[in-house]
Design an enzyme around this catalytic site. Sequence first.
Site, PDB file in Angstrom:
ATOM      1  N   ASN A 116       0.800  -1.235   0.000  1.00 42.36           N
ATOM      2  CA  ASN A 116       0.000   0.000   0.000  1.00 42.36           C
ATOM      3  C   ASN A 116       0.832   1.285   0.000  1.00 42.36           C
ATOM      4  OD1 ASN A 116       0.734  -0.589   2.669  1.00 42.36           O
ATOM      5  ND2 ASN A 116      -1.003   0.522   3.499  1.00 42.36           N
ATOM      6  N   GLU A 123       4.491  -3.747  12.106  1.00 38.94           N
ATOM      7  CA  GLU A 123       3.416  -2.752  11.956  1.00 38.94           C
ATOM      8  C   GLU A 123       2.289  -3.452  11.226  1.00 38.94           C
ATOM      9  OE1 GLU A 123       3.208  -0.088  13.453  1.00 38.94           O
ATOM     10  OE2 GLU A 123       5.299   0.315  13.964  1.00 38.94           O
ATOM     11  N   CYS A 161      -3.234   1.671   6.743  1.00 43.20           N
ATOM     12  CA  CYS A 161      -3.475   1.074   8.054  1.00 43.20           C
ATOM     13  C   CYS A 161      -3.945   2.143   9.033  1.00 43.20           C
ATOM     14  CB  CYS A 161      -2.235   0.360   8.568  1.00 43.20           C
ATOM     15  SG  CYS A 161      -0.800   1.390   8.631  1.00 43.20           S
ATOM     16  N   GLU A 186       8.769   2.889  14.564  1.00 44.35           N
ATOM     17  CA  GLU A 186       9.465   3.233  13.332  1.00 44.35           C
ATOM     18  C   GLU A 186       9.515   4.749  13.201  1.00 44.35           C
ATOM     19  OE1 GLU A 186       9.296   0.559   9.958  1.00 44.35           O
ATOM     20  OE2 GLU A 186       7.168   0.369  10.411  1.00 44.35           O
TER      21      GLU A 186
HETATM   22  N1  LIG Z   1      -0.704  -2.563   7.945  1.00 46.14           N
HETATM   23  C1  LIG Z   1      -0.566  -2.331   6.667  1.00 46.14           C
HETATM   24  O1  LIG Z   1      -0.029  -1.325   6.286  1.00 46.14           O
HETATM   25  C2  LIG Z   1      -1.038  -3.343   5.694  1.00 46.14           C
HETATM   26  C3  LIG Z   1      -2.041  -4.231   6.022  1.00 46.14           C
HETATM   27  N2  LIG Z   1      -2.458  -5.131   5.109  1.00 46.14           N
HETATM   28  C4  LIG Z   1      -3.562  -6.031   5.478  1.00 46.14           C
HETATM   29  O2  LIG Z   1      -3.270  -7.325   5.004  1.00 46.14           O
HETATM   30  C5  LIG Z   1      -4.291  -7.803   4.147  1.00 46.14           C
HETATM   31  C6  LIG Z   1      -3.707  -8.712   3.094  1.00 46.14           C
HETATM   32  O3  LIG Z   1      -2.675  -8.055   2.361  1.00 46.14           O
HETATM   33  P1  LIG Z   1      -1.370  -8.865   1.999  1.00 46.14           P
HETATM   34  O4  LIG Z   1      -0.606  -8.145   0.972  1.00 46.14           O
HETATM   35  O5  LIG Z   1      -1.742 -10.264   1.670  1.00 46.14           O
HETATM   36  O6  LIG Z   1      -0.579  -8.784   3.384  1.00 46.14           O
HETATM   37  P2  LIG Z   1       0.606  -9.709   3.895  1.00 46.14           P
HETATM   38  O7  LIG Z   1       0.768  -9.499   5.335  1.00 46.14           O
HETATM   39  O8  LIG Z   1       0.433 -11.075   3.397  1.00 46.14           O
HETATM   40  O9  LIG Z   1       1.870  -9.101   3.108  1.00 46.14           O
HETATM   41  C7  LIG Z   1       2.780  -8.157   3.626  1.00 46.14           C
HETATM   42  C8  LIG Z   1       4.202  -8.567   3.251  1.00 46.14           C
HETATM   43  O10 LIG Z   1       4.526  -9.800   3.885  1.00 46.14           O
HETATM   44  C9  LIG Z   1       4.950 -10.760   2.912  1.00 46.14           C
HETATM   45  N3  LIG Z   1       4.637 -12.103   3.367  1.00 46.14           N
HETATM   46  C10 LIG Z   1       3.530 -12.839   3.112  1.00 46.14           C
HETATM   47  N4  LIG Z   1       3.618 -14.044   3.701  1.00 46.14           N
HETATM   48  C11 LIG Z   1       4.803 -14.093   4.358  1.00 46.14           C
HETATM   49  C12 LIG Z   1       5.460 -15.061   5.157  1.00 46.14           C
HETATM   50  N5  LIG Z   1       4.922 -16.253   5.409  1.00 46.14           N
HETATM   51  N6  LIG Z   1       6.674 -14.771   5.671  1.00 46.14           N
HETATM   52  C13 LIG Z   1       7.248 -13.579   5.436  1.00 46.14           C
HETATM   53  N7  LIG Z   1       6.679 -12.624   4.674  1.00 46.14           N
HETATM   54  C14 LIG Z   1       5.458 -12.857   4.146  1.00 46.14           C
HETATM   55  C15 LIG Z   1       4.216 -10.324   1.664  1.00 46.14           C
HETATM   56  O11 LIG Z   1       4.792 -10.866   0.508  1.00 46.14           O
HETATM   57  P3  LIG Z   1       3.867 -11.140  -0.801  1.00 46.14           P
HETATM   58  O12 LIG Z   1       3.262  -9.851  -1.187  1.00 46.14           O
HETATM   59  O13 LIG Z   1       4.829 -11.609  -1.780  1.00 46.14           O
HETATM   60  O14 LIG Z   1       2.870 -12.163  -0.355  1.00 46.14           O
HETATM   61  C16 LIG Z   1       4.377  -8.810   1.749  1.00 46.14           C
HETATM   62  O15 LIG Z   1       5.664  -8.437   1.352  1.00 46.14           O
HETATM   63  C17 LIG Z   1      -4.941  -6.540   3.629  1.00 46.14           C
HETATM   64  O16 LIG Z   1      -6.252  -6.776   3.246  1.00 46.14           O
HETATM   65  C18 LIG Z   1      -4.855  -5.645   4.830  1.00 46.14           C
HETATM   66  O17 LIG Z   1      -5.907  -5.929   5.706  1.00 46.14           O
HETATM   67  C19 LIG Z   1      -1.878  -5.191   3.865  1.00 46.14           C
HETATM   68  C20 LIG Z   1      -0.887  -4.339   3.488  1.00 46.14           C
HETATM   69  C21 LIG Z   1      -0.412  -3.310   4.386  1.00 46.14           C
HETATM   70  O1  LIG Z   2      -1.140   7.395   6.995  1.00 45.28           O
HETATM   71  C1  LIG Z   2       0.023   7.415   6.629  1.00 45.28           C
HETATM   72  O2  LIG Z   2       0.593   8.462   6.278  1.00 45.28           O
HETATM   73  C2  LIG Z   2       0.843   6.149   6.623  1.00 45.28           C
HETATM   74  C3  LIG Z   2      -0.019   4.926   6.581  1.00 45.28           C
HETATM   75  C4  LIG Z   2       0.773   3.684   6.535  1.00 45.28           C
HETATM   76  O3  LIG Z   2       1.932   3.672   6.792  1.00 45.28           O
HETATM   77  C5  LIG Z   2       0.138   2.422   6.164  1.00 45.28           C
HETATM   78  O4  LIG Z   2      -1.024   2.388   5.803  1.00 45.28           O
HETATM   79  O5  LIG Z   2       0.850   1.400   6.191  1.00 45.28           O
END
Ligand SMILES: NC(=O)C1=CN([C@@H]2O[C@H](COP(=O)(O)OP(=O)(O)OC[C@H]3O[C@@H](n4cnc5c(N)ncnc54)[C@H](OP(=O)(O)O)[C@@H]3O)[C@@H](O)[C@H]2O)C=CC1
Ligand SMILES: O=C(O)CCC(=O)C(=O)O
Length: 474
Positions: free
Chosen positions: A145, A243, A277, A454
């Site tokens: 994201n 995070e 997030c 962070e």
């Molecule tokens: N807090 C935040 O900022 C975020 C929250 N999310 C939440 O997560 C949901 C799903 O998104 P998603 O992209 O699948 O999130 P993930 O937690 O699966 O992915 C985040 C990162 O972790 C990697 N990853 C996945 N599985 C593993 C593992 N077993 N060991 C180590 N690293 C791993 C992913 O790689 P790869 O992409 O190659 O699978 C990616 O680089 C969203 O709907 C949202 O709710 C998602 C993104 C950001």
């Molecule tokens: O709200 C922001 O500026 C940062 C949000 C963020 O880091 C995230 O969604 O992972």
Amino acid sequence: MNLIDGMWLPGDHLIQNRNPSDQSDLIGHYAAGTASDVDRAAQAASAALPDWQAKGPLARAELLDRIARRIDEEAAVIGRMLAREEGKILPEAIAEVRRAAQVFRFFAGEALRLPGEAIASVRPGVDVEVMREAVGVVGLITPWNFPAAIPAWKIAPALAYGNAVVLKPAELVPGTAHLLARIIHEEGCPPGIFNLVMGPGSVVGQAMVEHPLIVAISFTGSVPTGRAIARAAALGMKRVQLEMGGKNPMVVMDDADLDTAVAACLNGAFFSTGQRCTASSRLIVQSGIHDAFVERLTKEMLALRVGPALAEDSQIGPVVSVAQLQVNLDYVALARTEGCEVIGGERLNGPTDGFFQRPALFLNASNRMRISREEIFGPCAAVIRVGDFDEALEVANDSEFGLSAGICTNSLTYARAFRHRVRAGMVMVNLPTAGVDFHVPFGGTKGSSFGPREQGRHAVEFYTTVKTAYCFAG
Ligand SMILES: NC(=O)C1=CN([C@@H]2O[C@H](COP(=O)(O)OP(=O)(O)OC[C@H]3O[C@@H](n4cnc5c(N)ncnc54)[C@H](OP(=O)(O)O)[C@@H]3O)[C@@H](O)[C@H]2O)C=CC1
Ligand SMILES: O=C(O)CCC(=O)C(=O)O
């Protein structure tokens, strides 16, 4: 190609990168690495560390400064890539890239301000010094994201304090990470000190978490993946920083300025397609202002122009993937089943073949509903009506998450009480819950975050370790 030990190397196979605004737009094919690529990167990083640390902070500061300058110079190109592969509208994408440059510039300064202390010893003739040193090889696992800002705010402090890096970006956004890696490499980062290994999390990420030479993992992403990483890291006695999600409350009090409240909620809930997030996903509104607020917010939400990320008039881009779109649509259906009145939320046919969704408000929600408790990560917000400040605060705190929280009010008493009593890592008064500064700590409480903060000066906690030195000169 992956960047390992200063060389661009093919992976095991290639992964297609397609534009969520237009599935007919093939952005490119990117290398997917394996556990042996991670091993090669970790070995190279470990071997390169002594020379890197011997160079001292000025060399690191100058490198980060050059990287910042190049990112700024190439912001239009990188921003376009980010918009194409992630779906953020172009102005937001370019702003994110500039934020990445600002982060590198900030940590260029911090490299020269590594803190330490001299403390009087309890023994005569002995000097005691508390020093900070790099942790070693750090693994950075980043989400889709914020494909520029999040890698930047992990890479920059890692390098500033003398660590070596293995970065694994999310599979959905390899292009932005590749452009950042090229800049870091071309600006003279020594071979092995910065490595990019792209590929699936279950393969590359997992291998990083298990690798004995990678001594610390910084992760941003989902709660289940974060928890799995924490378990694996504990087995390997690794330092870990997580995070994860949020279900961020935005309280609107009767005395709030309506324009300010509507603007903050519109931005916090729906901008960046709600894929933050820090998004305001629970709007907790006092009864007296509720109807006027809902009427204005509904009108402004329905007027938001949803469209391709690169189209000039788009205000909201597509959802990042068809899988995430389906998650969002399932929550819209659930909101109805749980008894909400749903406004918007339907899939839209855009001018191109993309994953477009109209933003959604779930009216008459209660805080017990799943739509109010689970992170959706799309352009959806629940509206929860409350009677007074105490109830608003109780609802705001009644969540397994605690990342960001906001209040819109003209009362200093409420603003102050909320700042002190809300259980969240970040508190906003008359501002959206999302959209943070780049030079101050970022992170949450409860299920949102784990480990040191962070960003800002607090990043030193994760990327350095403390050594206590005693010296007796005789
Ligand atoms: N807090 C935040 O900022 C975020 C929250 N999310 C939440 O997560 C949901 C799903 O998104 P998603 O992209 O699948 O999130 P993930 O937690 O699966 O992915 C985040 C990162 O972790 C990697 N990853 C996945 N599985 C593993 C593992 N077993 N060991 C180590 N690293 C791993 C992913 O790689 P790869 O992409 O190659 O699978 C990616 O680089 C969203 O709907 C949202 O709710 C998602 C993104 C950001
Ligand atoms: O709200 C922001 O500026 C940062 C949000 C963020 O880091 C995230 O969604 O992972």
